[in-house]
Design a protein around this motif. Sequence first.
Motif, PDB file in Angstrom:
ATOM      1  N   UNK A   1     -53.413 -31.269 -32.210  1.00 17.35           N
ATOM      2  CA  UNK A   1     -54.796 -31.500 -31.782  1.00 17.35           C
ATOM      3  C   UNK A   1     -55.362 -30.406 -30.869  1.00 17.35           C
ATOM      4  N   UNK A   2     -54.483 -29.671 -30.214  1.00 21.97           N
ATOM      5  CA  UNK A   2     -54.957 -28.605 -29.344  1.00 21.97           C
ATOM      6  C   UNK A   2     -55.328 -29.034 -27.948  1.00 21.97           C
ATOM      7  N   UNK A   3     -55.323 -30.342 -27.682  1.00 21.20           N
ATOM      8  CA  UNK A   3     -55.727 -30.845 -26.375  1.00 21.20           C
ATOM      9  C   UNK A   3     -55.342 -32.313 -26.246  1.00 21.20           C
ATOM     10  N   UNK A   4     -55.314 -32.800 -25.009  1.00 26.00           N
ATOM     11  CA  UNK A   4     -55.155 -34.226 -24.726  1.00 26.00           C
ATOM     12  C   UNK A   4     -56.109 -34.570 -23.594  1.00 26.00           C
ATOM     13  N   UNK A   5     -56.997 -35.531 -23.835  1.00 26.76           N
ATOM     14  CA  UNK A   5     -57.985 -35.930 -22.835  1.00 26.76           C
ATOM     15  C   UNK A   5     -57.645 -37.232 -22.140  1.00 26.76           C
ATOM     16  N   UNK A   6     -56.842 -38.061 -22.777  1.00 25.54           N
ATOM     17  CA  UNK A   6     -56.449 -39.330 -22.171  1.00 25.54           C
ATOM     18  C   UNK A   6     -55.081 -39.730 -22.698  1.00 25.54           C
ATOM     19  N   UNK A   7     -54.284 -40.291 -21.812  1.00 21.99           N
ATOM     20  CA  UNK A   7     -52.965 -40.814 -22.169  1.00 21.99           C
ATOM     21  C   UNK A   7     -52.926 -42.288 -21.804  1.00 21.99           C
ATOM     22  N   UNK A   8     -52.658 -43.130 -22.786  1.00 22.00           N
ATOM     23  CA  UNK A   8     -52.536 -44.573 -22.556  1.00 22.00           C
ATOM     24  C   UNK A   8     -51.064 -44.950 -22.703  1.00 22.00           C
ATOM     25  N   UNK A   9     -50.423 -45.225 -21.579  1.00 24.81           N
ATOM     26  CA  UNK A   9     -49.013 -45.609 -21.571  1.00 24.81           C
ATOM     27  C   UNK A   9     -48.903 -47.110 -21.785  1.00 24.81           C
ATOM     28  N   UNK A  10     -48.870 -47.488 -23.051  1.00 25.69           N
ATOM     29  CA  UNK A  10     -48.892 -48.897 -23.422  1.00 25.69           C
ATOM     30  C   UNK A  10     -47.541 -49.414 -23.906  1.00 25.69           C
ATOM     31  N   UNK A  11     -46.650 -48.527 -24.361  1.00 27.75           N
ATOM     32  CA  UNK A  11     -45.369 -48.972 -24.916  1.00 27.75           C
ATOM     33  C   UNK A  11     -44.598 -49.791 -23.893  1.00 27.75           C
ATOM     34  N   UNK A  12     -44.049 -50.913 -24.338  1.00 26.61           N
ATOM     35  CA  UNK A  12     -43.280 -51.756 -23.435  1.00 26.61           C
ATOM     36  C   UNK A  12     -42.472 -52.782 -24.193  1.00 26.61           C
ATOM     37  N   UNK A  13     -41.508 -53.347 -23.501  1.00 29.53           N
ATOM     38  CA  UNK A  13     -40.711 -54.434 -24.078  1.00 29.53           C
ATOM     39  C   UNK A  13     -40.880 -55.668 -23.212  1.00 29.53           C
ATOM     40  N   UNK A  14     -40.934 -56.819 -23.849  1.00 32.46           N
ATOM     41  CA  UNK A  14     -41.073 -58.094 -23.152  1.00 32.46           C
ATOM     42  C   UNK A  14     -39.776 -58.870 -23.339  1.00 32.46           C
ATOM     43  N   UNK A  15     -38.845 -58.645 -22.434  1.00 37.93           N
ATOM     44  CA  UNK A  15     -37.530 -59.287 -22.485  1.00 37.93           C
ATOM     45  C   UNK A  15     -37.424 -60.220 -21.283  1.00 37.93           C
ATOM     46  N   UNK A  16     -37.598 -61.509 -21.526  1.00 38.80           N
ATOM     47  CA  UNK A  16     -37.643 -62.485 -20.438  1.00 38.80           C
ATOM     48  C   UNK A  16     -36.349 -63.295 -20.386  1.00 38.80           C
ATOM     49  N   UNK A  17     -35.970 -63.721 -19.191  1.00 40.02           N
ATOM     50  CA  UNK A  17     -34.802 -64.580 -19.048  1.00 40.02           C
ATOM     51  C   UNK A  17     -34.614 -64.983 -17.607  1.00 40.02           C
ATOM     52  N   UNK A  18     -33.861 -66.053 -17.372  1.00 43.69           N
ATOM     53  CA  UNK A  18     -33.594 -66.495 -16.002  1.00 43.69           C
ATOM     54  C   UNK A  18     -32.937 -65.395 -15.179  1.00 43.69           C
ATOM     55  N   UNK A  19     -33.215 -65.373 -13.889  1.00 46.41           N
ATOM     56  CA  UNK A  19     -32.712 -64.304 -13.033  1.00 46.41           C
ATOM     57  C   UNK A  19     -31.187 -64.236 -13.053  1.00 46.41           C
ATOM     58  N   UNK A  20     -30.519 -65.384 -13.085  1.00 42.95           N
ATOM     59  CA  UNK A  20     -29.055 -65.363 -13.053  1.00 42.95           C
ATOM     60  C   UNK A  20     -28.444 -64.942 -14.385  1.00 42.95           C
ATOM     61  N   UNK A  21     -29.250 -64.906 -15.438  1.00 44.36           N
ATOM     62  CA  UNK A  21     -28.766 -64.448 -16.740  1.00 44.36           C
ATOM     63  C   UNK A  21     -29.204 -63.022 -17.058  1.00 44.36           C
ATOM     64  N   UNK A  22     -29.845 -62.381 -16.108  1.00 49.99           N
ATOM     65  CA  UNK A  22     -30.298 -60.999 -16.309  1.00 49.99           C
ATOM     66  C   UNK A  22     -29.199 -60.057 -15.834  1.00 49.99           C
ATOM     67  N   UNK A  23     -28.406 -59.566 -16.786  1.00 49.98           N
ATOM     68  CA  UNK A  23     -27.351 -58.621 -16.428  1.00 49.98           C
ATOM     69  C   UNK A  23     -27.924 -57.204 -16.375  1.00 49.98           C
ATOM     70  N   UNK A  24     -27.090 -56.257 -16.021  1.00 46.22           N
ATOM     71  CA  UNK A  24     -27.585 -54.895 -15.832  1.00 46.22           C
ATOM     72  C   UNK A  24     -28.058 -54.286 -17.146  1.00 46.22           C
ATOM     73  N   UNK A  25     -27.448 -54.657 -18.261  1.00 49.24           N
ATOM     74  CA  UNK A  25     -27.865 -54.125 -19.560  1.00 49.24           C
ATOM     75  C   UNK A  25     -29.295 -54.562 -19.879  1.00 49.24           C
TER      76      UNK A  25
END
Length: 250
Positions: free
Chosen positions: A74-98
């Motif tokens: 494109x030769x240029x970038x005028x705006x960057x939208x950082x939208x990529x994400x993952x929605x990985x939900x779980x109880x705090x005690x079941x959230x391991x480091x991985x």
Amino acid sequence: MSDKVALVTGAARGIGLATTQLFIEMGWRVAMVDQDADELGTVAAGLNDASPFVCDVSSPDDVDAMVSDVTRTFGRIDAVVNNAGVADFGPIEETDFARWRRVMDTNLDGVFLVSQATIPALRETKGALLNIASISGLRASTLRVAYGTSKAAVIQLTKQQAAELGEYGIRANCVCPGPVRTKLAMAVHSPEIIAAYHDALPLNRYGTEREIAEVITFLCSEKASFVTGQIVAADGGFESTGVGLPALRD
């Protein structure tokens, strides 16, 4: 028609795709970035003024190569939208480091890596960074210890970017969506959860992907030329009044 170019991550579906479509309606060209090559190729094929770029935003090498490809195309970038994400939900005690790292890799590291790689291009155009966080980054909620923490960090990263990049004319803002009627949300939200969200929202409904895209594209446009360092909750009033969702505990 504009000669402006937006780079949108997580562009193959949901808010990213809606944002891409709205940018094109505004006359912008769009670099659509996603790691799902098949879905990205399918949706990009139906859009004029958009080009697909397959990239894992959590990989520094992938990001550097992608940004080089985009600027070469494109030769240029005028705006960057950082939208990529993952929605990985779980109880705090079941959230391991991985699980913790899997969320942080994309939701936080990806925003940092793409932003850092595009700063030179944005300096040339005095462009805009727009990071997507979440209402979960503004207030704690059930099952979101990794997700909410990652989004809170994105909010602080945005403020840091605004403070340091303003001297180059680069603006940095953050949009925090509340409950949005995506296909994924409707597939996993039970009637009880939907009713609980409606009760907690002053507008008494979920938002749409298009409504979030409208806020994103506004903040990337010249109409917001004096707006930077702002955290905008596009959430139907949820952050102002919500008091918790007991239905999510089940």
